[in-house]
Design a protein around this motif. Structure first.
Motif, PDB file in Angstrom:
ATOM      1  N   ALA A   1       0.826  -1.212   0.000  1.00  0.00           N
ATOM      2  CA  ALA A   1       0.000   0.000   0.000  1.00  0.00           C
ATOM      3  C   ALA A   1       0.854   1.254   0.000  1.00  0.00           C
ATOM      4  N   CYS A   2       2.031   1.160   0.608  1.00  0.00           N
ATOM      5  CA  CYS A   2       2.878   2.341   0.727  1.00  0.00           C
ATOM      6  C   CYS A   2       4.320   1.906   0.884  1.00  0.00           C
ATOM      7  N   SER A   3       5.219   2.848   0.867  1.00  0.00           N
ATOM      8  CA  SER A   3       6.643   2.557   0.951  1.00  0.00           C
ATOM      9  C   SER A   3       7.060   2.396   2.416  1.00  0.00           C
ATOM     10  N   SER A   4       6.886   1.185   2.928  1.00  0.00           N
ATOM     11  CA  SER A   4       7.220   0.938   4.332  1.00  0.00           C
ATOM     12  C   SER A   4       8.729   0.945   4.534  1.00  0.00           C
ATOM     13  N   ARG A   5       9.121   1.246   5.754  1.00  0.00           N
ATOM     14  CA  ARG A   5      10.532   1.371   6.084  1.00  0.00           C
ATOM     15  C   ARG A   5      10.899   0.418   7.214  1.00  0.00           C
ATOM     16  N   SER A   6      12.177   0.169   7.378  1.00  0.00           N
ATOM     17  CA  SER A   6      12.673  -0.624   8.499  1.00  0.00           C
ATOM     18  C   SER A   6      13.376   0.296   9.496  1.00  0.00           C
ATOM     19  N   PHE A   7      13.212  -0.028  10.764  1.00  0.00           N
ATOM     20  CA  PHE A   7      13.854   0.731  11.846  1.00  0.00           C
ATOM     21  C   PHE A   7      14.625  -0.276  12.702  1.00  0.00           C
ATOM     22  N   PRO A   8      15.803  -0.685  12.219  1.00  0.00           N
ATOM     23  CA  PRO A   8      16.511  -1.818  12.829  1.00  0.00           C
ATOM     24  C   PRO A   8      17.255  -1.507  14.118  1.00  0.00           C
TER      25      PRO A   8
ATOM     26  N   LEU B   1       5.093 -20.117  10.308  1.00  0.00           N
ATOM     27  CA  LEU B   1       5.160 -20.047  11.765  1.00  0.00           C
ATOM     28  C   LEU B   1       3.851 -20.554  12.363  1.00  0.00           C
ATOM     29  N   THR B   2       3.933 -21.113  13.555  1.00  0.00           N
ATOM     30  CA  THR B   2       2.729 -21.549  14.258  1.00  0.00           C
ATOM     31  C   THR B   2       1.939 -20.335  14.713  1.00  0.00           C
ATOM     32  N   ASP B   3       0.628 -20.384  14.505  1.00  0.00           N
ATOM     33  CA  ASP B   3      -0.221 -19.279  14.954  1.00  0.00           C
ATOM     34  C   ASP B   3      -0.196 -19.170  16.469  1.00  0.00           C
ATOM     35  N   LYS B   4      -0.035 -17.951  16.959  1.00  0.00           N
ATOM     36  CA  LYS B   4      -0.101 -17.675  18.393  1.00  0.00           C
ATOM     37  C   LYS B   4      -0.876 -16.388  18.590  1.00  0.00           C
ATOM     38  N   ILE B   5      -1.731 -16.361  19.593  1.00  0.00           N
ATOM     39  CA  ILE B   5      -2.491 -15.129  19.845  1.00  0.00           C
ATOM     40  C   ILE B   5      -1.539 -13.994  20.186  1.00  0.00           C
ATOM     41  N   HIS B   6      -0.402 -14.325  20.803  1.00  0.00           N
ATOM     42  CA  HIS B   6       0.654 -13.343  21.036  1.00  0.00           C
ATOM     43  C   HIS B   6       1.819 -13.703  20.117  1.00  0.00           C
ATOM     44  N   PRO B   7       1.934 -13.015  18.979  1.00  0.00           N
ATOM     45  CA  PRO B   7       2.927 -13.389  17.967  1.00  0.00           C
ATOM     46  C   PRO B   7       4.359 -13.299  18.487  1.00  0.00           C
ATOM     47  N   VAL B   8       5.256 -13.984  17.779  1.00  0.00           N
ATOM     48  CA  VAL B   8       6.675 -13.964  18.141  1.00  0.00           C
ATOM     49  C   VAL B   8       7.266 -12.596  17.807  1.00  0.00           C
ATOM     50  N   LYS B   9       8.469 -12.357  18.335  1.00  0.00           N
ATOM     51  CA  LYS B   9       9.113 -11.046  18.194  1.00  0.00           C
ATOM     52  C   LYS B   9       9.298 -10.649  16.737  1.00  0.00           C
ATOM     53  N   LEU B  10       9.594 -11.610  15.865  1.00  0.00           N
ATOM     54  CA  LEU B  10       9.778 -11.307  14.444  1.00  0.00           C
ATOM     55  C   LEU B  10       8.555 -10.593  13.871  1.00  0.00           C
ATOM     56  N   ILE B  11       7.372 -11.096  14.204  1.00  0.00           N
ATOM     57  CA  ILE B  11       6.137 -10.486  13.700  1.00  0.00           C
ATOM     58  C   ILE B  11       5.916  -9.120  14.340  1.00  0.00           C
ATOM     59  N   VAL B  12       6.078  -9.044  15.645  1.00  0.00           N
ATOM     60  CA  VAL B  12       5.832  -7.792  16.367  1.00  0.00           C
ATOM     61  C   VAL B  12       6.750  -6.687  15.860  1.00  0.00           C
ATOM     62  N   SER B  13       8.020  -7.016  15.610  1.00  0.00           N
ATOM     63  CA  SER B  13       8.961  -5.995  15.151  1.00  0.00           C
ATOM     64  C   SER B  13       8.553  -5.443  13.789  1.00  0.00           C
ATOM     65  N   ASN B  14       8.016  -6.296  12.913  1.00  0.00           N
ATOM     66  CA  ASN B  14       7.548  -5.826  11.605  1.00  0.00           C
ATOM     67  C   ASN B  14       6.284  -4.992  11.736  1.00  0.00           C
ATOM     68  N   GLU B  15       5.413  -5.360  12.666  1.00  0.00           N
ATOM     69  CA  GLU B  15       4.214  -4.554  12.900  1.00  0.00           C
ATOM     70  C   GLU B  15       4.596  -3.158  13.393  1.00  0.00           C
ATOM     71  N   VAL B  16       5.553  -3.101  14.326  1.00  0.00           N
ATOM     72  CA  VAL B  16       5.995  -1.809  14.858  1.00  0.00           C
ATOM     73  C   VAL B  16       6.699  -0.995  13.769  1.00  0.00           C
TER      74      VAL B  16
ATOM     75  N   LEU C   1       6.001  -0.997  10.645  1.00  0.00           N
ATOM     76  CA  LEU C   1       4.963  -0.417   9.800  1.00  0.00           C
ATOM     77  C   LEU C   1       4.295   0.764  10.495  1.00  0.00           C
ATOM     78  N   LEU C   2       4.084   0.650  11.800  1.00  0.00           N
ATOM     79  CA  LEU C   2       3.551   1.788  12.564  1.00  0.00           C
ATOM     80  C   LEU C   2       4.488   2.987  12.440  1.00  0.00           C
ATOM     81  N   LEU C   3       5.786   2.758  12.629  1.00  0.00           N
ATOM     82  CA  LEU C   3       6.764   3.846  12.541  1.00  0.00           C
ATOM     83  C   LEU C   3       6.826   4.418  11.128  1.00  0.00           C
ATOM     84  N   SER C   4       6.521   3.599  10.120  1.00  0.00           N
ATOM     85  CA  SER C   4       6.496   4.098   8.738  1.00  0.00           C
ATOM     86  C   SER C   4       5.388   5.119   8.530  1.00  0.00           C
ATOM     87  N   PHE C   5       4.289   4.964   9.263  1.00  0.00           N
ATOM     88  CA  PHE C   5       3.209   5.955   9.200  1.00  0.00           C
ATOM     89  C   PHE C   5       3.568   7.204  10.001  1.00  0.00           C
TER      90      PHE C   5
END
Length: 549
Positions: A331-338, A524-539, A541-545
């Motif tokens: 949808a947009c040009s997302s960025r990484s914040f490593p 990855l196995t589904d978990k209601i509380h995702p692993v750090k890899l997923i959470v870091s990508n979600e964050v 994307l938030l920072l990209s906005f």
């Protein structure tokens, strides 16, 4: 003539009085005994709370799509199988195959299409749809993945489509999350039961005595036929009900916690929802494929020209994909914040308000743990409910998280700590340095859809008011992620929550983060509380906005 008029007037008054008296006697005899009190603590309920659980004004403010639940939540109907478990869809006998002839290689940017045939446990093809299949294309060596589109033809056949977004090897994977028969169970319980869980309310008297009772979203769900205490949030109008304690008054409510999961299934229901037929991978139907760049290009990723991430953008399907374990938005040009420095550089001078459930709290925890300069403050509260706060005084960063109010499954927490999202939004001035992130859904799957719609009605109105007084405020909606597979929190129920969330906010200038796709695109196995890899990508994307450039 005057005498006649006067007699007529007295008779009219007498008649009206008798009618009123009859109505009073009727209500006294047949109306459920409900007592309304203020919620103790800093967030009182109105003394004059009505029995209505919705505000016509708030519902009028919703988009038309959200008020038409029949259309919005449509799912193909499931004929009854009269207790025949073997007639339900089987993950072992259902098959899929390429829609066209196999190719030696495929071109980057094209689509791979397949046909899925649902079969029952006897191997017989199904003649109706309604199954919840989840498909994805994986590139294990490249740590890549993208969700596939599953089109239900409602005749037992499904069309699968996968965009080819990276060059290299790729493999189709299809899972049966729930059979159509299991979804029939979920839908029946979701729409017919008032609740599938309950809660506990803790009351304390002035002299120290304590009493615990059952509470819930409506009087029926408390399970009592006795007197009821009703509480209304003075700002949001949200209602809560508790059984009246044996001796203590309603205004002595001081604590809240999770209660019990209610028995709502039959033995046949449980067999349809059993682990061996739920979230099962189908046998491989398509050999791995090779994707090559187009002859005129050397690129290895199919990324079309993109805009900076900003609120109000249309959400494509899929919304993005993983490559190298990094999420690339379509949808947009997302960025990484490593690094911590890159995160701090983006958040400097901003106040971030996160309101929702524990999957959103994971974002707060990730930032707290990743950025050493963000110092958490001990506010001496129940951690699962919050509020939580972390600050970087040097860079002017304030990071808040707090749970949404009732219904909230949590440990024993003070009622005074339960703030409605509407109340929090109403108290914000907003502006270019304010970020609001909302993440709801997981705690509402245990109630009929109308409960979530009413909550969204109030939140939507509060978001509209916030954006009207401070248009530069960034509002981000986190969709609910995959994880639960039971009658209390199935992925199918979560999917319906996300439909409602999109319908409630899609016409507002807000940003969406599709946590459903971000948690269902990798091996990855589904978990209601995702692993750090997923959470870091979600964050990220938030920072990209927050920092689009």
């Amino acid at each position: 003539m005057d005498l006649f008029t006067e007699q007529f007037k007295y008779r009219k008054i007498l008649t009206v009085g008798l009618v009123i008296l009859v109505w009073i006697l009727y209500l006294k005899m047949f109306w459920p005994e409900t007592i309304t009190y203020r919620i103790p603590g800093p967030h009182p309920a109105s003394k004059l709370a009505s029995n209505s659980t919705e505000s016509p004004f708030l519902l009028d403010s919703l988009p038309q799509a959200l008020t038409n639940l029949t259309y919005l939540l449509y799912w193909p109907p499931t004929p009854g199988v009269e207790g025949d478990l073997l007639a339900s869809t089987s993950p072992k006998t259902s098959t899929y195959y390429l829609r066209g002839p196999a190719q030696a290689s495929y071109t980057l940017g094209d689509y791979l299409e397949a046909v899925l045939v649902a079969r029952d446990h006897r191997g017989k093809p199904k003649t109706y749809g309604g199954d919840l299949f989840r498909a994805k294309l994986l590139g294990s060596e490249l740590k890549a993945g993208v969700p596939g589109d599953v089109q239900d033809l409602e005749n037992g056949t499904y069309l699968l489509s996968f965009p080819l977004l990276w060059a290299g090897k790729a493999q189709v994977q299809v899972r049966l999350i729930h059979s159509s028969e299991a979804i029939g169970v979920l839908r029946r319980i979701w729409t017919e039961k008032h609740a599938t869980v309950n809660f506990r309310g803790y009351f304390r008297g002035k002299q120290g005595p304590q009493e615990t009772v059952i509470c819930n979203v409506d009087p029926q769900s408390t399970g009592t036929k006795k007197a009821i205490c009703q509480y209304r949030d003075a700002v949001s109008g949200e209602l809560w009900f508790c059984e009246k304690p044996p001796t203590l008054p309603c205004n002595s409510l001081v604590g809240h916690s999770s209660g019990s999961y209610l028995k709502v299934t039959t033995k046949h229901d449980e067999n349809l929802l059993a682990w061996n037929v739920t979230d099962q991978v189908l046998s491989q139907g398509i050999s791995p494929i090779l994707v090559r760049p187009a002859a005129t290009s050397n690129t290895t990723l199919a990324l079309s020209p993109q805009l900076p991430c900003r609120p109000g953008l249309l959400s494509p399907k899929p919304s993005g994909f993983y490559h190298g374990n990094v999420w690339h938005s379509l949808a947009c040009s997302s960025r990484s914040f490593p690094t911590a420095d890159s995160i701090v550089g983006c958040l400097a001078g901003r106040i971030v308000h996160m309101m929702g459930d524990s999957t959103l709290r994971q974002w707060w925890e990730y930032l707290r743990d990743t950025v050493p300069s963000l110092k958490p403050l001990d506010l001496h509260v129940t951690y699962q409910a919050g509020p939580l706060m972390a600050v970087d005084t040097t860079r002017g960063i304030v990071l808040h998280w707090r749970a949404h109010s009732w219904p909230l499954r949590t440990f024993h927490t003070p009622v005074a700590s339960l703030h409605s999202v509407v109340r929090e939004l109403t108290g914000l001035a907003g502006g270019p340095h304010t970020v609001v992130v909302l993440g709801l859904g997981a705690h509402f799957t245990t109630f009929p859809p109308s409960i979530f719609v009413r909550r969204l009605a109030g939140i939507r109105a509060a978001v509209m008011a916030l954006l009207a007084r401070a248009p530069s405020t960034l509002v981000v909606i986190k969709l609910a992620n995959t994880g639960y597979k039971s009658v209390y929190g199935s992925d199918w129920l979560t999917l319906q929550m996300n439909r409602l969330l999109r319908a409630a906010f899609s016409d507002l200038r807000v940003a969406f983060i599709d946590a459903w796709e971000m948690t269902s695109s990798l091996a990855l196995t589904d978990k209601i509380h995702p692993v750090k890899l997923i959470v870091s990508n979600e964050v990220d994307l938030l920072l990209s906005f927050i920092c689009p450039t």
